[in-house]
Design a protein around this motif. Structure first.
Motif, mmCIF file in Angstrom:
data_model
loop_
_atom_site.group_PDB
_atom_site.id
_atom_site.type_symbol
_atom_site.label_atom_id
_atom_site.label_comp_id
_atom_site.label_asym_id
_atom_site.label_seq_id
_atom_site.Cartn_x
_atom_site.Cartn_y
_atom_site.Cartn_z
ATOM 1 N N ALA A 205 -13.591 8.087 8.527
ATOM 2 C CA ALA A 205 -13.270 9.327 9.231
ATOM 3 C C ALA A 205 -14.124 10.477 8.705
ATOM 4 C CB ALA A 205 -11.782 9.656 9.071
ATOM 5 N N ARG A 206 -14.338 10.510 7.396
ATOM 6 C CA ARG A 206 -15.146 11.569 6.796
ATOM 7 C C ARG A 206 -16.584 11.528 7.307
ATOM 8 N NH1 ARG A 206 -18.358 12.294 2.171
ATOM 9 N NH2 ARG A 206 -18.119 14.350 1.195
ATOM 10 N N SER A 207 -17.100 10.318 7.577
ATOM 11 C CA SER A 207 -18.491 10.175 8.005
ATOM 12 C C SER A 207 -18.662 10.270 9.516
ATOM 13 C CB SER A 207 -19.041 8.817 7.531
ATOM 14 O OG SER A 207 -18.975 8.696 6.138
ATOM 15 N N ALA A 208 -17.637 9.928 10.279
ATOM 16 C CA ALA A 208 -17.817 9.747 11.717
ATOM 17 C C ALA A 208 -17.109 10.780 12.588
ATOM 18 C CB ALA A 208 -17.328 8.347 12.124
ATOM 19 N N VAL A 209 -16.073 11.444 12.063
ATOM 20 C CA VAL A 209 -15.268 12.327 12.901
ATOM 21 C C VAL A 209 -15.584 13.786 12.556
ATOM 22 C CG1 VAL A 209 -12.936 12.931 13.649
ATOM 23 C CG2 VAL A 209 -13.451 10.584 12.916
ATOM 24 N N PRO A 210 -15.957 14.601 13.536
ATOM 25 C CA PRO A 210 -16.276 16.008 13.251
ATOM 26 C C PRO A 210 -15.023 16.811 12.914
ATOM 27 C CG PRO A 210 -16.372 15.602 15.611
ATOM 28 C CD PRO A 210 -16.179 14.270 14.963
ATOM 29 N N ARG A 211 -15.215 17.848 12.112
ATOM 30 C CA ARG A 211 -14.114 18.712 11.715
ATOM 31 C C ARG A 211 -13.628 19.542 12.899
ATOM 32 N NH1 ARG A 211 -16.744 22.041 8.305
ATOM 33 N NH2 ARG A 211 -16.573 20.468 6.675
ATOM 34 N N VAL A 212 -12.312 19.689 13.008
ATOM 35 C CA VAL A 212 -11.743 20.554 14.052
ATOM 36 C C VAL A 212 -11.640 21.983 13.522
ATOM 37 C CG1 VAL A 212 -10.451 18.685 15.125
ATOM 38 C CG2 VAL A 212 -9.370 20.043 13.336
ATOM 39 N N ARG A 213 -11.546 22.951 14.426
ATOM 40 C CA ARG A 213 -11.343 24.338 14.020
ATOM 41 C C ARG A 213 -9.898 24.522 13.558
ATOM 42 N NH1 ARG A 213 -13.280 25.536 19.285
ATOM 43 N NH2 ARG A 213 -11.229 26.449 19.659
ATOM 44 N N ILE A 214 -9.661 25.605 12.823
ATOM 45 C CA ILE A 214 -8.320 25.844 12.290
ATOM 46 C C ILE A 214 -7.301 26.009 13.410
ATOM 47 C CG2 ILE A 214 -8.816 28.315 12.056
ATOM 48 C CD1 ILE A 214 -6.462 26.207 9.839
ATOM 49 N N ASP A 215 -7.670 26.672 14.519
ATOM 50 C CA ASP A 215 -6.713 26.825 15.621
ATOM 51 C C ASP A 215 -6.432 25.487 16.296
ATOM 52 O OD1 ASP A 215 -9.491 27.097 16.469
ATOM 53 O OD2 ASP A 215 -8.703 27.460 18.478
ATOM 54 N N GLN A 216 -7.470 24.638 16.393
ATOM 55 C CA GLN A 216 -7.278 23.305 16.965
ATOM 56 C C GLN A 216 -6.390 22.457 16.062
ATOM 57 O OE1 GLN A 216 -11.438 22.234 17.235
ATOM 58 N NE2 GLN A 216 -11.537 22.739 19.424
ATOM 59 N N LEU A 217 -6.600 22.594 14.749
ATOM 60 C CA LEU A 217 -5.792 21.831 13.795
ATOM 61 C C LEU A 217 -4.307 22.166 13.942
ATOM 62 C CD1 LEU A 217 -6.473 20.968 10.175
ATOM 63 C CD2 LEU A 217 -4.486 22.390 10.614
ATOM 64 N N ILE A 218 -4.000 23.455 14.052
ATOM 65 C CA ILE A 218 -2.605 23.876 14.188
ATOM 66 C C ILE A 218 -2.015 23.385 15.508
ATOM 67 C CG2 ILE A 218 -1.069 25.849 14.294
ATOM 68 C CD1 ILE A 218 -2.294 25.289 11.546
#
Length: 346
Positions: free
Chosen positions: A307-320
């Motif tokens: 997941a660390r290598s393949a999945v892009p980080r979401v924004r903080i608002d998306q995370l919530i």
């Protein structure tokens, strides 16, 4: 048949009286040391070496391969390099909280392993509220993250601490609700009972692991666990491209080692919880239980590194939004559906 706890097993092996309070205190300390050493060894192997090797394999690069066979001595080199660096204390830091935060982050996950059954007789304690205890100790890491962010007197660290609070609130509730669905199936919070409930056959040779009984809950728990341990797409509290390194920005030398160590211990604790409540614990053919247990937690570690290598980080608002509008609703639906199914079939 339930195995005796590790302290009692050690006392019997050494020919000592397991009914003696003094003997059991000493054996408990020895057992805690053995389990702690086992998990710290796995963490030492995972952090400096395995993480780099796995990430390099996923991204088609060459990782550490010069220092020792397969680059394994990078573990020693990194330890010497980090521990020999100067400990720089930021100006204006809240020193007691700043000093305590790395210790809290690193130690809270180790407490969780006290009730995890790792094999025949390899369990330090087996309280009736074992699963609740594990969730409680794992969530205590949030206190350390907040302390590190606040006490560092750094805006980026403070933002990282705030993000950690928001993330843990949004994802620990779905994590616990999904775990509660397993408790409904097993009828107990006791870790050994949850493992024992998964020993029967589901269909033919397929075991009745809750990952097979309720794969929806298994997937939900895996995703929530990624947020709990701060792995992509939920590494918002660190977010190197946005806030330097978040709550750990001002830490160096041995304090950075403790923070880094705590991160990987929590990943392995998450793997241990998943292995116990969804993958039959130490159950498996031919090999000893402790070997199967380690294989399962390393499998979860491999998933987090993918997941660390393949999945892009979401924004903080998306995370919530994902946490409160998605994971919470789905985990509640899973809990209600599980209760209905168990209520109808029992």
């Amino acid at each position: 048949m339930q195995s005796a706890p590790l302290p009692e097993t050690l006392a019997n092996l050494l020919g000592l009286d397991p009914n003696s309070t003094a003997v059991m205190i000493v054996m408990s300390l020895i057992g805690a040391g053995l389990i702690g050493t086992l998990m710290m060894t796995n963490t030492a192997l995972a952090g400096p070496w395995a993480k780099r090797k796995i990430t390099a394999a996923f991204t088609d690069r060459i990782a550490v391969d010069r220092i020792g066979p397969y680059g394994l001595f990078i573990i020693v080199a990194d330890a010497v390099r980090l521990l020999s660096k100067e400990l720089i204390v930021p100006e204006g830091a809240d020193r007691p909280a700043w000093d305590l935060a790395p210790l809290i982050i690193a130690s809270t996950a180790l407490l969780g392993f006290a009730v995890i059954p790792m094999g025949n007789g390899i369990q330090l304690a087996d309280p009736e509220v074992g699963l609740a205890y594990v969730f409680a100790t794992a969530s205590m890491a949030s206190v350390g993250l907040v302390m590190a962010g606040y006490a560092s007197n750094n805006k980026y660290s403070f933002l990282g601490g705030l993000r950690a609070v928001a993330q843990n609130l949004a994802y620990e509730i779905p994590l616990i609700l999904t775990g509660a669905s397993v408790v409904i199936f097993a009828g107990s919070l006791q870790m050994s009972e949850i493992v024992a409930a998964q020993q029967q056959s589901l269909i033919g040779p397929l075991p009745s692991w809750y990952a097979f009984v309720n794969p929806f809950a298994f997937v939900l728990f895996l995703i929530a666990n990624l947020a709990e341990v701060g792995r992509n797409p939920f590494d918002i509290p660190e977010a190197p491209t946005e806030i330097v390194a978040g709550y750990q920005t001002e830490y160096s030398s041995v304090y950075f080692v403790l923070v880094y160590l705590g991160e990987f211990i929590h990943i392995f604790l998450g793997g241990a919880i998943i292995a116990t409540i969804f993958l039959g614990g130490p159950a498996g053919p031919v090999l000893p239980g402790i070997v199967w247990f380690l294989i399962k937690i390393w499998g979860v570690f491999l998933f987090t590194q993918w997941a660390r290598s393949a999945v892009p980080r979401v924004r903080i608002d998306q995370l919530i939004e994902i946490g409160w509008k998605g994971m919470l609703v789905l985990s509640l639906a899973n809990l209600l559906l599980t209760a209905v199914i168990v209520g109808v079939t029992v």
